[in-house]
Design a protein around this motif. Sequence first.
Motif, PDB file in Angstrom:
ATOM      1  N   THR A   1      33.152   3.099 -26.273  1.00 25.68           N
ATOM      2  CA  THR A   1      32.309   1.641 -26.255  1.00 25.68           C
ATOM      3  C   THR A   1      32.159   1.657 -24.630  1.00 25.68           C
ATOM      4  OG1 THR A   1      32.812  -0.707 -26.498  1.00 25.68           O
ATOM      5  CG2 THR A   1      34.738   0.741 -25.584  1.00 25.68           C
ATOM      6  N   PHE A   2      31.718   0.362 -24.234  1.00 26.66           N
ATOM      7  CA  PHE A   2      31.246   0.100 -22.971  1.00 26.66           C
ATOM      8  C   PHE A   2      31.232  -1.261 -22.638  1.00 26.66           C
ATOM      9  CE2 PHE A   2      27.879   0.254 -26.266  1.00 26.66           C
ATOM     10  CZ  PHE A   2      27.325  -1.150 -26.013  1.00 26.66           C
ATOM     11  N   ARG A   3      31.400  -1.822 -21.483  1.00 27.61           N
ATOM     12  CA  ARG A   3      31.429  -3.205 -21.138  1.00 27.61           C
ATOM     13  C   ARG A   3      30.261  -4.315 -21.717  1.00 27.61           C
ATOM     14  NH1 ARG A   3      30.583  -4.953 -16.517  1.00 27.61           N
ATOM     15  NH2 ARG A   3      29.510  -3.698 -15.684  1.00 27.61           N
ATOM     16  N   LEU A   4      30.698  -5.383 -22.182  1.00 27.35           N
ATOM     17  CA  LEU A   4      29.971  -6.158 -23.193  1.00 27.35           C
ATOM     18  C   LEU A   4      28.677  -6.500 -22.093  1.00 27.35           C
ATOM     19  CD1 LEU A   4      29.412  -7.877 -25.414  1.00 27.35           C
ATOM     20  CD2 LEU A   4      30.876  -9.557 -24.581  1.00 27.35           C
ATOM     21  N   ALA A   5      28.999  -6.618 -20.625  1.00 29.23           N
ATOM     22  CA  ALA A   5      28.048  -7.027 -19.866  1.00 29.23           C
ATOM     23  C   ALA A   5      26.883  -6.360 -19.766  1.00 29.23           C
ATOM     24  CB  ALA A   5      28.572  -7.401 -18.301  1.00 29.23           C
ATOM     25  N   SER A   6      27.191  -4.769 -19.939  1.00 33.07           N
ATOM     26  CA  SER A   6      26.049  -3.733 -20.055  1.00 33.07           C
ATOM     27  C   SER A   6      25.502  -3.297 -21.220  1.00 33.07           C
ATOM     28  CB  SER A   6      26.556  -2.478 -19.464  1.00 33.07           C
ATOM     29  OG  SER A   6      27.867  -2.170 -20.179  1.00 33.07           O
ATOM     30  N   PHE A   7      25.566  -4.325 -22.370  1.00 26.25           N
ATOM     31  CA  PHE A   7      25.193  -4.213 -23.658  1.00 26.25           C
ATOM     32  C   PHE A   7      23.518  -3.894 -23.565  1.00 26.25           C
ATOM     33  CE2 PHE A   7      22.930  -4.986 -27.547  1.00 26.25           C
ATOM     34  CZ  PHE A   7      23.746  -4.749 -28.342  1.00 26.25           C
TER      35      PHE A   7
ATOM     36  N   ARG B   1      22.366   2.096 -24.959  1.00 29.16           N
ATOM     37  CA  ARG B   1      23.604   2.158 -24.726  1.00 29.16           C
ATOM     38  C   ARG B   1      24.193   2.211 -25.951  1.00 29.16           C
ATOM     39  NH1 ARG B   1      27.214   2.140 -19.971  1.00 29.16           N
ATOM     40  NH2 ARG B   1      25.081   1.703 -18.920  1.00 29.16           N
TER      41      ARG B   1
ATOM     42  N   THR C   1      26.045   5.361 -27.866  1.00 26.80           N
ATOM     43  CA  THR C   1      27.589   5.192 -28.244  1.00 26.80           C
ATOM     44  C   THR C   1      28.074   5.568 -29.731  1.00 26.80           C
ATOM     45  OG1 THR C   1      28.045   3.709 -26.339  1.00 26.80           O
ATOM     46  CG2 THR C   1      29.570   3.953 -27.972  1.00 26.80           C
TER      47      THR C   1
ATOM     48  N   ASN D   1      36.346   0.454 -33.814  1.00 25.61           N
ATOM     49  CA  ASN D   1      35.523   0.394 -32.928  1.00 25.61           C
ATOM     50  C   ASN D   1      34.330   1.563 -33.182  1.00 25.61           C
ATOM     51  OD1 ASN D   1      36.701  -1.703 -31.179  1.00 25.61           O
ATOM     52  ND2 ASN D   1      38.051  -0.013 -30.466  1.00 25.61           N
TER      53      ASN D   1
ATOM     54  N   HIS E   1      30.189  -9.078 -32.941  1.00 23.63           N
ATOM     55  CA  HIS E   1      29.802  -9.997 -31.790  1.00 23.63           C
ATOM     56  C   HIS E   1      28.341 -10.402 -31.749  1.00 23.63           C
ATOM     57  CE1 HIS E   1      29.630 -11.300 -27.726  1.00 23.63           C
ATOM     58  NE2 HIS E   1      30.932 -11.319 -27.549  1.00 23.63           N
TER      59      HIS E   1
END
Length: 296
Positions: free
Chosen positions: A19-25, A29, A33, A61, A68
Amino acid sequence: MRIGYPAINQALSCRCSGTFRLASFSDERMTATIEANLACLGRVLAWNVEHRLTFFRITSNLIPFASHPVARDYDWRARFAAELGALGEYVRAHDLRISLHLGQFVVLNSPTETTYAASVAELTYHAELLEALGLDRTHKFQIHLGGLHGDPEGAFDVFARRYAQLPQIVRDRLVIENDERTASVADCLRLHEKTGIPVLFDTLHHTVKNAGETQLKALDAARGTWSAADGTPMVDYSTQDDAKRVGAHTQTLDVEDFRSFVRRLRGRDVDVMLEIKNKEASAMQARVVLDELGLP
């Protein structure tokens, strides 16, 4: 009897839950992923087949942020239709069974509307994932009752009412699991009477919270809630880690306890998910026990 383990194969170098940070969606990416997660899932399933482990719990995940709002315009079903279809074909070709376990924040009877709405979105994602894999309704995902919110009977009624409002693809695949704090098998049976939802029996949770019934009596009651369309009843198996809080799963398989459990089944047909910390290592030990007892 299928034997399986949840989410992570520790013998392999990859993970299906990247996964990755939501802010970097970003679309880029997200795509990279998911590609990595699906490729890893393919490796895990092949490893499982090689080692005759035919039950596997996929991580929720697999598709990050799928439920979201940030991913509302990212159509992962269309973009990865071929990859998901190939994975589902592999599952069917090798007679594997797939399950998922939703997180603690999925509370269908929550008094908070935002939690309820998020729970429905997450349930729908899980159903859509199994649909995208092309798997039938014998491939399930499980939840717990959630909190009683100071009103046990009201909590049951809210769960039943909201369950009836769920999309059919969710109701076809959703099962309820007994837990160690809120809902015993007897409580889950009451929910079954209200909804028809199958009850997944958890051995460890039953030892902590029960109505005085034996393990086999509770297991048989849970088995009776599964229809032919739901497939073989599913069981979560573990034993207590004596060094941790009550209800904590053990690090390694208690081989003698598992052997005793299988013998006491006396031919009852169940698929067993081993909720043991060392995952595939314990599943392989369990496979040895089944071989010793002459079970395929």
